[in-house]
Enzyme design. Structure first.
Site, PDB file in Angstrom:
ATOM      1  CE  LYS A 190     -69.173  59.086 -14.239  1.00  0.00           C
ATOM      2  NZ  LYS A 190     -69.554  60.497 -14.287  1.00  0.00           N
ATOM      3  CG  ASP A 192     -69.499  63.381 -16.964  1.00  0.00           C
ATOM      4  OD1 ASP A 192     -70.627  63.097 -17.402  1.00  0.00           O
ATOM      5  OD2 ASP A 192     -68.874  62.647 -16.162  1.00  0.00           O
TER       6      ASP A 192
END
Ligand code: ATR
Length: 281
Positions: free
Chosen positions: A70, A106
């Site tokens: 990420k 997210d």
């Protein structure tokens, strides 16, 4: 059919256990989008930007990104959405005209999951307690602050890891001791477990729920098992429990929308598919 020949997928190392292909394939079929969603392992030792460019040339229009990439994805993208910028981490890439846009769904996925799983609850107006200080906690803390909460309490077994997250949030965030978690739950309208406690093979989360405010929402990002001991106790106490599948499905829906321009529905049939798939673990 639209989207013929377009490719999407999930990048990670490893990616064999990801449930993202199941989610996205379901929505592609539902929306008659003729694209593919593949598992795409990238070795952490590889040149990440180069790997992304090769994907774009190969027909990829976007990808999800998971552990351990990420932050690599953030560094490799040309531009970023605000949530990705806030977190320094990317879970969704849009590949368009040779440029890479990095997004992070997210946090918004977490909020969408609460809205769907605990509709009409007033957690935004009350203090929240977050347990754990890993990657998921980062996204959740920023999302809660962006959602307007003015009292966000964070505890982690290793306090220094919680303190390291303080720069992510402003005045709203306060850090406490792990041992003070029950006291800090006082008056809270939301409890979020982002630790691995309660997961299959891990110890249960040792925390009484008596101090939480009335009708508090309790949510767990753990979804194996789906009904953690924490969620079962919350339900038994008359609190509102939201399981970890919600965040998984909603963050994916937001990625899908970025690639294909349509927000797919998180419906009961999709949940049932996931539950069945988890059962086969
Ligand atoms: P992520 O994948 O979100 O980055 P992680 O870094 O593996 O997750 O972190 C898992 C979280 O569970 C951490 O907050 C960890 O606490 P520490 O920072 O002290 O390691 C927490 N955790 C794991 N086992 C725990 C335990 N037995 N008691 C309390 N917290 C625990």
């Amino acid at each position: 059919m639209v989207g013929g020949g377009q490719k999407t997928g999930i990048i990670g190392w490893p990616v064999s256990h990801s449930r993202s292909p199941l989610l996205h394939s379901y929505w592609m079929q539902k929306h008659a989008i003729e694209a593919s969603y593949e598992r795409y392992p990238i070795d952490p030792a590889a040149d990440f930007r180069q790997a992304l460019e090769a994907m774009a040339q190969d027909g990829f229009i976007g990808a999800n990104v998971t552990i351990p990439h990420k932050e690599n994805a953030f560094a490799a993208c040309d531009s970023h959405t605000q949530p990705a910028q806030n977190l320094g981490a990317v879970n969704t890439i849009v590949m368009r005209d040779g440029r890479l846009l990095g997004a992070n769904t997210d946090g918004d996925g977490f909020i969408a999951s609460l809205e769907a799983g605990a509709p009409n609850q007033d957690w935004r107006q009350r203090p929240a307690l977050v347990l754990g200080a890993g990657g998921a906690a980062r996204a959740i803390l920023v999302a809660l602050e962006t959602a307007g909460l003015s009292d966000i309490r964070l505890v982690n077994r290793t306090r220094a890891r919680a303190e390291a997250l303080a720069p992510l949030c402003g005045q709203a965030l306060s850090i406490g001791d792990w041992d003070a978690r029950e006291a800090l739950a006082q008056e809270c309208g939301l409890l979020v477990n982002t630790t691995s406690l309660g997961m299959h093979g891990a110890p249960r989360l040792d925390m009484g729920l008596e101090t939480l405010g009335e009708k508090a929402v309790v949510t767990d990002i753990v979804y194996t098992p789906l009904e953690t001991d924490l969620l079962a106790r919350a339900r038994a106490s008359g609190l509102v429990a939201v399981d970890g599948l919600g965040m998984l499905m909603h963050q994916a829906a937001l990625s899908f929308e970025m690639w294909f321009g349509v927000r797919p529905q998180v419906d009961v049939a999709l949940r049932a598919l996931l539950v069945e798939d988890l059962g086969s673990l």
